[in-house]
Every structure is written in C-alpha cells, then in structure tokens.
Design a protein around this motif. Structure first.
Motif, PDB file in Angstrom:
ATOM      1  N   LEU A 118     -23.602  59.912   1.553  1.00 43.99           N
ATOM      2  CA  LEU A 118     -23.172  60.087   0.734  1.00 43.99           C
ATOM      3  C   LEU A 118     -22.139  60.038   0.003  1.00 43.99           C
ATOM      4  CD1 LEU A 118     -25.431  63.462   1.041  1.00 43.99           C
ATOM      5  CD2 LEU A 118     -26.005  61.508  -0.951  1.00 43.99           C
ATOM      6  N   ARG A 119     -21.050  60.218   1.294  1.00 47.45           N
ATOM      7  CA  ARG A 119     -20.539  59.376   1.067  1.00 47.45           C
ATOM      8  C   ARG A 119     -19.697  57.972   0.721  1.00 47.45           C
ATOM      9  NH1 ARG A 119     -19.500  62.261   6.046  1.00 47.45           N
ATOM     10  NH2 ARG A 119     -19.855  59.475   6.738  1.00 47.45           N
ATOM     11  N   ALA A 120     -20.911  56.883   1.383  1.00 49.70           N
ATOM     12  CA  ALA A 120     -21.013  55.210   0.944  1.00 49.70           C
ATOM     13  C   ALA A 120     -21.341  55.761  -0.543  1.00 49.70           C
ATOM     14  CB  ALA A 120     -21.937  54.665   2.023  1.00 49.70           C
ATOM     15  N   LEU A 121     -22.090  55.849  -0.827  1.00 54.12           N
ATOM     16  CA  LEU A 121     -22.284  56.310  -2.639  1.00 54.12           C
ATOM     17  C   LEU A 121     -21.330  56.625  -3.221  1.00 54.12           C
ATOM     18  CD1 LEU A 121     -26.050  58.042  -2.713  1.00 54.12           C
ATOM     19  CD2 LEU A 121     -25.623  54.817  -2.904  1.00 54.12           C
ATOM     20  N   HIS A 122     -20.677  57.875  -2.671  1.00 57.73           N
ATOM     21  CA  HIS A 122     -19.888  58.461  -3.646  1.00 57.73           C
ATOM     22  C   HIS A 122     -18.364  57.201  -4.331  1.00 57.73           C
ATOM     23  CE1 HIS A 122     -16.661  61.470  -5.338  1.00 57.73           C
ATOM     24  NE2 HIS A 122     -16.246  60.701  -5.260  1.00 57.73           N
ATOM     25  N   THR A 123     -18.206  56.759  -2.728  1.00 58.16           N
ATOM     26  CA  THR A 123     -17.325  55.298  -3.041  1.00 58.16           C
ATOM     27  C   THR A 123     -17.586  54.093  -3.817  1.00 58.16           C
ATOM     28  OG1 THR A 123     -16.653  55.842  -0.533  1.00 58.16           O
ATOM     29  CG2 THR A 123     -16.069  53.717  -1.992  1.00 58.16           C
ATOM     30  N   LEU A 124     -18.881  53.829  -3.827  1.00 55.91           N
ATOM     31  CA  LEU A 124     -19.749  52.626  -4.346  1.00 55.91           C
ATOM     32  C   LEU A 124     -19.653  52.720  -6.270  1.00 55.91           C
ATOM     33  CD1 LEU A 124     -22.369  51.994  -2.581  1.00 55.91           C
ATOM     34  CD2 LEU A 124     -19.946  50.462  -2.945  1.00 55.91           C
ATOM     35  N   SER A 125     -20.025  54.209  -5.941  1.00 54.46           N
ATOM     36  CA  SER A 125     -19.923  55.043  -8.108  1.00 54.46           C
ATOM     37  C   SER A 125     -18.768  54.485  -8.332  1.00 54.46           C
ATOM     38  CB  SER A 125     -20.628  56.438  -7.788  1.00 54.46           C
ATOM     39  OG  SER A 125     -19.322  57.321  -7.799  1.00 54.46           O
ATOM     40  N   GLY A 126     -17.680  54.656  -7.620  1.00 55.89           N
ATOM     41  CA  GLY A 126     -16.340  54.876  -8.258  1.00 55.89           C
ATOM     42  C   GLY A 126     -15.759  52.935  -8.578  1.00 55.89           C
ATOM     43  N   LEU A 127     -16.290  51.696  -8.265  1.00 58.96           N
ATOM     44  CA  LEU A 127     -15.828  50.693  -8.156  1.00 58.96           C
ATOM     45  C   LEU A 127     -16.030  49.821  -9.279  1.00 58.96           C
ATOM     46  CD1 LEU A 127     -18.186  48.866  -5.586  1.00 58.96           C
ATOM     47  CD2 LEU A 127     -15.567  49.945  -5.514  1.00 58.96           C
ATOM     48  N   PRO A 128     -15.173  49.569 -10.605  1.00 60.92           N
ATOM     49  CA  PRO A 128     -15.045  49.005 -11.240  1.00 60.92           C
ATOM     50  C   PRO A 128     -16.454  48.349 -11.955  1.00 60.92           C
ATOM     51  CG  PRO A 128     -12.965  48.723 -10.477  1.00 60.92           C
ATOM     52  CD  PRO A 128     -13.830  49.197  -9.134  1.00 60.92           C
ATOM     53  N   GLU A 129     -16.676  47.780 -10.820  1.00 59.44           N
ATOM     54  CA  GLU A 129     -17.807  46.799 -11.610  1.00 59.44           C
ATOM     55  C   GLU A 129     -18.655  47.651 -12.161  1.00 59.44           C
ATOM     56  OE1 GLU A 129     -16.843  46.756  -8.201  1.00 59.44           O
ATOM     57  OE2 GLU A 129     -15.904  44.571  -8.272  1.00 59.44           O
ATOM     58  N   LEU A 130     -19.015  48.720 -11.426  1.00 56.92           N
ATOM     59  CA  LEU A 130     -20.335  49.739 -11.929  1.00 56.92           C
ATOM     60  C   LEU A 130     -19.498  50.860 -13.017  1.00 56.92           C
ATOM     61  CD1 LEU A 130     -21.626  50.576  -8.568  1.00 56.92           C
ATOM     62  CD2 LEU A 130     -22.308  49.237 -10.222  1.00 56.92           C
ATOM     63  N   THR A 131     -18.193  50.745 -13.314  1.00 52.60           N
ATOM     64  CA  THR A 131     -17.724  52.110 -14.005  1.00 52.60           C
ATOM     65  C   THR A 131     -17.255  51.732 -15.295  1.00 52.60           C
ATOM     66  OG1 THR A 131     -15.902  51.989 -13.250  1.00 52.60           O
ATOM     67  CG2 THR A 131     -17.690  53.621 -11.962  1.00 52.60           C
ATOM     68  N   GLY A 132     -16.975  49.751 -15.495  1.00 54.09           N
ATOM     69  CA  GLY A 132     -16.409  49.169 -16.439  1.00 54.09           C
ATOM     70  C   GLY A 132     -15.092  49.993 -16.047  1.00 54.09           C
ATOM     71  N   ARG A 133     -15.040  49.727 -15.314  1.00 48.17           N
ATOM     72  CA  ARG A 133     -13.595  49.891 -15.435  1.00 48.17           C
ATOM     73  C   ARG A 133     -12.157  48.817 -14.737  1.00 48.17           C
ATOM     74  NH1 ARG A 133     -13.916  54.621 -12.131  1.00 48.17           N
ATOM     75  NH2 ARG A 133     -12.692  53.499 -10.769  1.00 48.17           N
ATOM     76  N   LYS A 134     -11.422  48.917 -15.151  1.00 46.24           N
ATOM     77  CA  LYS A 134     -10.605  47.304 -15.091  1.00 46.24           C
ATOM     78  C   LYS A 134      -9.998  48.343 -12.906  1.00 46.24           C
ATOM     79  CE  LYS A 134      -8.279  46.243 -18.858  1.00 46.24           C
ATOM     80  NZ  LYS A 134      -7.591  45.695 -19.915  1.00 46.24           N
ATOM     81  N   PRO A 135     -10.058  47.610 -12.399  1.00 46.10           N
ATOM     82  CA  PRO A 135      -9.377  47.734 -10.425  1.00 46.10           C
ATOM     83  C   PRO A 135      -7.745  48.497 -10.498  1.00 46.10           C
ATOM     84  CG  PRO A 135     -10.344  45.588 -11.124  1.00 46.10           C
ATOM     85  CD  PRO A 135     -10.195  45.883 -12.707  1.00 46.10           C
ATOM     86  N   GLY A 136      -7.768  49.688 -10.385  1.00 44.39           N
ATOM     87  CA  GLY A 136      -6.659  50.118 -10.013  1.00 44.39           C
ATOM     88  C   GLY A 136      -6.508  51.043 -11.288  1.00 44.39           C
ATOM     89  N   THR A 137      -7.145  51.140 -12.081  1.00 47.02           N
ATOM     90  CA  THR A 137      -7.262  52.140 -12.909  1.00 47.02           C
ATOM     91  C   THR A 137      -8.060  53.864 -12.325  1.00 47.02           C
ATOM     92  OG1 THR A 137      -9.423  51.850 -14.020  1.00 47.02           O
ATOM     93  CG2 THR A 137      -6.860  50.867 -14.577  1.00 47.02           C
ATOM     94  N   ALA A 138      -6.813  55.030 -13.109  1.00 46.84           N
ATOM     95  CA  ALA A 138      -8.212  56.116 -12.361  1.00 46.84           C
ATOM     96  C   ALA A 138      -9.656  55.924 -13.108  1.00 46.84           C
ATOM     97  CB  ALA A 138      -7.123  57.623 -13.082  1.00 46.84           C
ATOM     98  N   ARG A 139     -10.614  57.166 -12.830  1.00 52.68           N
ATOM     99  CA  ARG A 139     -11.232  57.343 -13.359  1.00 52.68           C
ATOM    100  C   ARG A 139     -10.734  58.134 -14.316  1.00 52.68           C
ATOM    101  NH1 ARG A 139     -16.584  59.692  -9.445  1.00 52.68           N
ATOM    102  NH2 ARG A 139     -16.145  57.873  -8.393  1.00 52.68           N
TER     103      ARG A 139
END
Length: 136
Positions: A107-128
């Motif tokens: 579950l910790r790994a999934l939480h970390t992966l869910s925040g990746l820019p590739e999945l969120t559409g965010r630019k690397p280094g930007t906040a959620r």
C-alpha cells in the motif's frame, strides 16, 4: 450557489476529490474531463447517457452559462456507493491474502506510485493539486 473554490471538491469534475462524486455543490464538467484526462468534447456522449439514465444532472453555471455544472442524482449516488462498496470488498479480500507487513509495504508503494507525474499529469517537481476545480 457554490463558490468557485469549493465547487469541485469530491464532486464530478473534481480532480482533487476522492475520485468519486458526492452530494453537495456541483462540480465542473471541464474539470471532470481534466481529471480523467479526456478531451471535454469526448465525454459529452457519456454524460448524455448518464443524464438520460437520471444518474447525473447537468446545468449551466449561473455565473457563466458557457460552463456546465455536474451533480449526482439520488440514484447516481446510490449506484456510486454500491460500486465503491463492491470495489472496497474486492480489494480487502485480495489484500487479506498478504501478510500484514507485505500488505503495508504494498500500500505504501501504491501511494508513492500514484503520485508520479506520469500518472497525475503534473510536471516533475510540482506539488499535488489541491481540492479546487478548474473552469471550463
């Protein structure tokens, strides 16, 4: 009337919401499209179908008639809740097969992966993103 800052929280079109639609002020149609990474013109047929089945309501924003606000009907909320309960039950049944330490690590790994820019559409280094919504 919902404020622009709070209109998207946990509602259809709420990129910062729980991924589901909840009772309360409507969310923005364009924000829903953004949250699911779909062109806003491509989701219209799906929204038409949901509206014809009386699962959602669409109405113009009284402050900007070009903007469409979405909200769940009582039947839409019932269906959403039933689907969420079934998903939760399936997840719990699957995760119960793992030892507690493995389950926590997974579950910790999934939480970390869910925040990746590739999945969120965010630019690397930007906040959620917060819980606000974007306009059409």
């Amino acid at each position: 009337m919902p404020s622009r800052a709070s209109a998207g929280t946990d509602r259809p079109g709420s990129p910062g919401g729980s991924g589901s639609c909840c009772p309360g002020p409507p969310g923005y149609q364009a924000a829903l499209a953004e949250a699911i990474r779909a062109d806003k013109t491509r989701i219209i047929a799906v929204l038409d179908d949901l509206e014809s089945r009386e699962l959602i309501r669409r109405q113009p924003d009284p402050e900007d008639r070009r903007v469409r606000l979405l909200s769940l009907t009582a039947e839409g909320r019932r269906l959403r809740d039933a689907a969420q309960a079934a998903i939760q039950e399936g997840e719990e049944r699957l995760l119960a097969q793992l030892p507690a330490a493995d389950r926590a690590a997974f579950l910790r790994a999934l939480h970390t992966l869910s925040g990746l820019p590739e999945l969120t559409g965010r630019k690397p280094g930007t906040a959620r993103a917060g819980r606000g919504s974007t306009r059409a």
